[in-house]
Design a protein around this motif. Structure first.
Motif, short mmCIF file in Angstrom:
data_model
loop_
_atom_site.label_atom_id
_atom_site.label_comp_id
_atom_site.label_asym_id
_atom_site.label_seq_id
_atom_site.Cartn_x
_atom_site.Cartn_y
_atom_site.Cartn_z
N ASP A 8 2.51 11.49 7.56
CA ASP A 8 3.45 10.54 6.94
C ASP A 8 3.79 9.47 7.96
OD1 ASP A 8 5.55 10.99 4.29
OD2 ASP A 8 6.13 9.50 5.79
N ASP A 35 -0.13 6.02 9.12
CA ASP A 35 0.16 4.89 8.22
C ASP A 35 -1.09 4.66 7.36
OD1 ASP A 35 0.60 2.50 6.97
OD2 ASP A 35 1.01 1.34 8.80
N VAL A 36 -0.99 4.96 6.08
CA VAL A 36 -2.20 4.87 5.23
C VAL A 36 -2.63 3.43 4.97
CG1 VAL A 36 -1.73 7.10 4.10
CG2 VAL A 36 -0.97 4.98 2.99
N ASN A 62 -0.89 11.13 -1.40
CA ASN A 62 0.39 11.07 -2.12
C ASN A 62 1.31 9.92 -1.68
OD1 ASN A 62 2.43 12.47 -3.82
ND2 ASN A 62 3.47 12.80 -1.86
N TYR A 122 3.73 -2.16 -9.15
CA TYR A 122 3.67 -0.70 -9.04
C TYR A 122 2.76 -0.14 -10.15
CZ TYR A 122 5.38 4.14 -8.69
OH TYR A 122 5.48 5.51 -8.53
N LYS A 126 -0.86 1.91 -9.77
CA LYS A 126 -1.08 3.26 -10.29
C LYS A 126 -2.22 3.28 -11.34
CE LYS A 126 2.00 5.22 -7.68
NZ LYS A 126 1.59 6.14 -6.62
N VAL A 157 10.36 11.67 -11.30
CA VAL A 157 10.56 12.93 -10.59
C VAL A 157 11.77 12.76 -9.68
CG1 VAL A 157 9.45 14.71 -9.20
CG2 VAL A 157 8.04 13.09 -10.48
N THR A 159 13.14 12.70 -6.68
CA THR A 159 12.75 12.67 -5.25
C THR A 159 13.50 11.54 -4.55
OG1 THR A 159 11.02 10.99 -5.43
CG2 THR A 159 10.35 13.25 -5.93
N MET A 161 12.42 8.85 -3.49
CA MET A 161 11.98 7.51 -3.88
C MET A 161 12.94 6.90 -4.91
SD MET A 161 8.35 6.10 -5.31
CE MET A 161 8.58 6.25 -7.07
#
Ligand SMILES: NC(=O)C1=CN([C@@H]2O[C@H](COP(=O)(O)OP(=O)(O)OC[C@H]3O[C@@H](n4cnc5c(N)ncnc54)[C@H](O)[C@@H]3O)[C@@H](O)[C@H]2O)C=CC1
Ligand SMILES: CCCCCC(=O)/C=C/[C@H]1[C@H](O)CC(=O)[C@@H]1CCCCCCC(=O)O
Length: 229
Positions: A8, A35-36, A62, A122, A126, A157, A159, A161
């Motif tokens: 992460d 860092d993706v 994820n 966003y 997705k 969900v 979470t 976020m």
């Protein structure tokens, strides 16, 4: 024995999560800062994972965020990040290149199939994850590389976020209409464990290669049916 690497960009959160898990799983869980959005960082992380454990079997792709104030950054993180990680992971996992095959599970979203005017970048990111997953999984080279791919499409969900967007009280513009988001966030939400259950089922069920799994509070998880042309 199952060995897990948590990767992460948030080193503080990653380290504390790893310490929590270590109370139950001892040294079987390790954290690597990653860092993706950065190719070198992804290569470094997956290289370390391979060196430490010898092979990669399961990737949870994820990382993601909602930030309509940075639409290009949203695509770079949520979509390009997934593609970047998958490409590097494949170099280690391919059965025809010294790997053992396995599975990559990408986190998409219900918003990948159900548009929301509140977060168009966003939603686009997705939708892209769903298209990437389905296209990757239909490649006839599967018989050679033996790496399956699926994606998860959860509704909201509970979470950090969602809480993160709410906490900003609209100041940062992470959604286009903060009041509309607050209303949606007050509707019933999934628990993270509902998403994890589907993840485990995909790992165990080899017949679902390419499936995009819809997960909502309305009913049991299901494989989304797309039009055939
Ligand atoms: N919470 C929700 O309602 C839903 C979330 N999702 C997706 O689920 C995934 C996980 O999100 P949540 O757990 O909800 O949010 P979260 O904010 O708790 O987790 C996202 C994680 O991604 C990490 N991250 C952000 N940028 C990164 C980067 N450049 N490199 C590496 N890691 C980075 C963050 O530090 C954080 O730990 C995301 O892809 C999100 O879009 C999908 C459907 C619903
Ligand atoms: C898509 C998540 C299900 C929540 C309810 C819904 O169907 C859509 C709600 C949107 C509403 O039109 C206005 C909004 O702000 C909602 C968008 C919520 C985005 C959720 C982000 C998390 C995710 O699903 O990936």
């Amino acid at each position: 024995m199952q060995l897990v690497i948590i990767a992460d960009i948030d080193a503080a959160k990653g380290t504390s999560t790893t310490s929590e898990l270590a109370t139950e799983y001892a040294d079987n869980v390790t954290f690597i800062e990653c860092d993706v959005t950065n190719q070198e960082s992804v290569e470094d992380t997956l290289g370390k994972a391979k060196d430490t454990y010898g092979r990669l079997d399961i990737i949870s792709n994820n990382a993601g965020a909602m930030m309509e104030n940075d639409p290009i950054g949203t695509i770079n993180l949520n979509l390009c990040g997934v593609i970047r990680v998958a490409a590097v992971a494949m170099s280690y996992m391919r059965a025809d290149k010294g790997g053992s095959g396995g599975i990559i599970i990408n986190t998409a979203s219900l918003t990948g199939v159900k548009p929301s005017y509140n977060c168009p970048a966003y939603c686009a990111s997705k939708s892209g994850v769903i298209g990437f997953t389905r296209s990757f999984a239909m490649n006839p080279d599967f018989d050679l590389h033996k790496v399956r791919m699926n994606c998860l499409c959860p509704g909201m969900v509970d979470t950090p976020m969602i809480q993160g967007v709410l906490d900003e009280d609209g100041k940062e513009g992470r959604v286009l209409n903060f009041d509309r988001f607050r209303y949606a966030a007050n509707l019933p939400q999934l628990k993270p464990s509902a998403v994890a259950d589907v993840f485990i089922d995909l790992v165990e069920n080899e017949s679902k290669n390419g499936a995009a799994m819809l997960i909502t509070v309305e009913g049991p998880p299901r494989d989304i049916e797309f039009p055939i042309y």
